[in-house]
Design a protein around this motif. Structure first.
Motif, mmCIF file in Angstrom:
data_model
loop_
_atom_site.group_PDB
_atom_site.id
_atom_site.type_symbol
_atom_site.label_atom_id
_atom_site.label_comp_id
_atom_site.label_asym_id
_atom_site.label_seq_id
_atom_site.Cartn_x
_atom_site.Cartn_y
_atom_site.Cartn_z
ATOM 1 N N ASN A 86 26.096 18.841 -4.262
ATOM 2 C CA ASN A 86 27.269 19.672 -3.963
ATOM 3 C C ASN A 86 28.497 18.806 -3.649
ATOM 4 N N ASN A 89 29.576 17.983 -0.085
ATOM 5 C CA ASN A 89 30.045 19.022 0.831
ATOM 6 C C ASN A 89 28.872 19.589 1.634
ATOM 7 N N THR A 91 26.103 21.952 2.911
ATOM 8 C CA THR A 91 25.356 23.026 2.247
ATOM 9 C C THR A 91 25.062 24.195 3.183
ATOM 10 N N TRP A 92 25.576 24.143 4.401
ATOM 11 C CA TRP A 92 25.333 25.200 5.381
ATOM 12 C C TRP A 92 26.260 26.373 5.086
ATOM 13 N N THR A 93 25.670 27.518 4.783
ATOM 14 C CA THR A 93 26.421 28.757 4.634
ATOM 15 C C THR A 93 25.943 29.731 5.700
ATOM 16 N N LEU A 94 26.891 30.338 6.389
ATOM 17 C CA LEU A 94 26.559 31.214 7.512
ATOM 18 C C LEU A 94 25.765 32.413 7.048
ATOM 19 N N ASN A 97 21.581 29.857 6.384
ATOM 20 C CA ASN A 97 21.230 29.159 5.157
ATOM 21 C C ASN A 97 21.735 27.715 5.261
ATOM 22 N N GLY A 99 20.444 24.764 3.810
ATOM 23 C CA GLY A 99 20.403 23.912 2.639
ATOM 24 C C GLY A 99 19.821 22.537 2.958
ATOM 25 N N PRO A 102 23.101 20.198 5.714
ATOM 26 C CA PRO A 102 23.997 21.169 6.362
ATOM 27 C C PRO A 102 25.308 20.571 6.839
ATOM 28 N N TRP A 290 34.786 17.207 7.454
ATOM 29 C CA TRP A 290 33.517 17.433 8.160
ATOM 30 C C TRP A 290 32.856 16.119 8.576
#
Length: 352
Positions: A86, A89, A91-94, A97, A99, A102, A290
């Motif tokens: 990715n 970037n 991979t943590w999606t609220l 999730n 990934g 994160p 980040w």
């Protein structure tokens, strides 16, 4: 006669007591301190947050304890270079999730979550060692100076002044350059030998006051030796100052370590610390923020949690504190009296 505040018959023996004194009547000092501390919401929330952070940090990537490697549940190591996913970037999606990475990856594929966890481990080690060593040295020097006074006090306080005039950040930078490569333990021990001065002065002031109290004279008359008087009689009465100051020293220690590592004088590569991560990724603040945010967030969480715990301890040990343990407390009682007075007003008007 009825006491209008408590709505109970007034006991002549307690007529001169304040509401605060009535609330703590019959409680030991330890019980009072414990209840005051447990009623401090900021301290309780901070303890929970600090425990959760420590559990996450030490269980995720494991612990290397004196050569004994205890593995963690996280799949990536903090030094391993992995395939970039990715574009690096997060991979943590609220909400849940996470990934594979994160917190994202750096430019060579290292997992930022593992590196932040390792950096937090090192910062916690430095903080604990710094606070423990500084507390021991400060208590010993302050106790000896305050108890013996005279030339002992003069020599020890001049030694303290000598350490105070040198900025701890500059001396810490020199020390970090010398021992930073040995890891967090060596840096924490070294900083602990520099950060005891404020605590020594506070303990000295407490001992100067407590040594003149009646219980010290009674201990001397009973034949107690100097060591017993210091450690069994005076020091327990000064423990509030020691605990609170040591806690605040620890909150400053993590910021000192982060500052030294950020300047390149703290923990050296290939090991990791939170300040070192901020220094390493500061150039990516505009493009990949980040990398910069996560280590900074953990520094803030740990420092604030320790600060709030110290604040709660200070309030608990302060004899002038108006936060009353047990019962409803004077302010809630006053509110109940006022509310009851307003509730009675309509009925009184109808009677007239």
């Amino acid at each position: 006669m009825t006491n209008l505040l408590l709505q109970t018959p007034e006991d002549p023996a307690n007529a001169g007591m304040t509401i605060e004194q009535r609330e703590v009547e019959g409680l030991s000092q330890g019980t009072i301190v414990r209840r005051r501390f447990f009623r401090h919401r900021g301290a309780m929330i901070s303890i929970i947050a600090l425990v959760l952070v420590a559990a996450l940090v030490y269980s995720s990537i494991g612990v290397n304890l004196f050569g004994l490697q205890i593995p963690g549940w996280w799949r990536f190591g903090y030094e391993a270079q992995n395939t970039i996913i990715n574009n690096g970037n997060p991979t943590w999606t609220l909400p849940f999730n996470f990934g594979l990475h994160p917190f994202g990856q750096d430019e060579i594929g290292r997992d930022i979550f593992a590196r932040v966890m390792r950096g937090a481990q090192q910062s916690i080690v430095v903080t604990l060692l710094f606070g423990s060593i500084a507390a021991v040295i400060g208590v010993v020097i302050g106790a000896l100076a305050g108890f013996y006074r005279g030339w002992v006090d003069q020599w020890l306080m001049r030694l303290t002044d000598l350490f105070i005039i040198f900025p701890i950040l500059i001396i810490g930078a020199v020390l970090g350059r010398a021992v930073g490569g040995l890891g967090a333990a060596a840096l924490g021990i070294g900083l602990g030998f520099l950060g005891w001065t404020a605590l020594a002065r506070l303990v000295r002031g407490e001992f100067l006051s407590l040594r003149e109290r009646e219980f010290v004279d009674a201990a001397r008359v009973a034949g107690a030796g100097t060591g017993r008087i210091i450690f069994k009689h005076i020091l327990p009465n000064a423990v509030g100052v020691v605990i609170v100051s040591s806690t605040l020293l620890m909150s400053g220690a993590i910021l000192t370590e982060a500052a030294l590592s950020f300047l390149g004088f703290g923990i050296a590569a290939p090991d990791v610390s939170l300040g070192q991560l901020i220094n390493e990724y500061q150039g990516a603040f505009q493009t990949r923020p980040w990398l910069f945010w996560w280590p900074g967030l953990f520094i803030i969480i740990i420092a604030l949690a320790i600060n709030f715990i110290g604040d709660g301890l200070r309030d608990a040990f302060d004899p002038r504190q108006r936060r009353i343990p047990g019962g409803t407390g004077p302010y809630r009682q006053m509110g109940q009296v006022i509310a009851g007075w307003f509730r009675r007003r309509p009925s009184n008007a109808e009677n007239r």
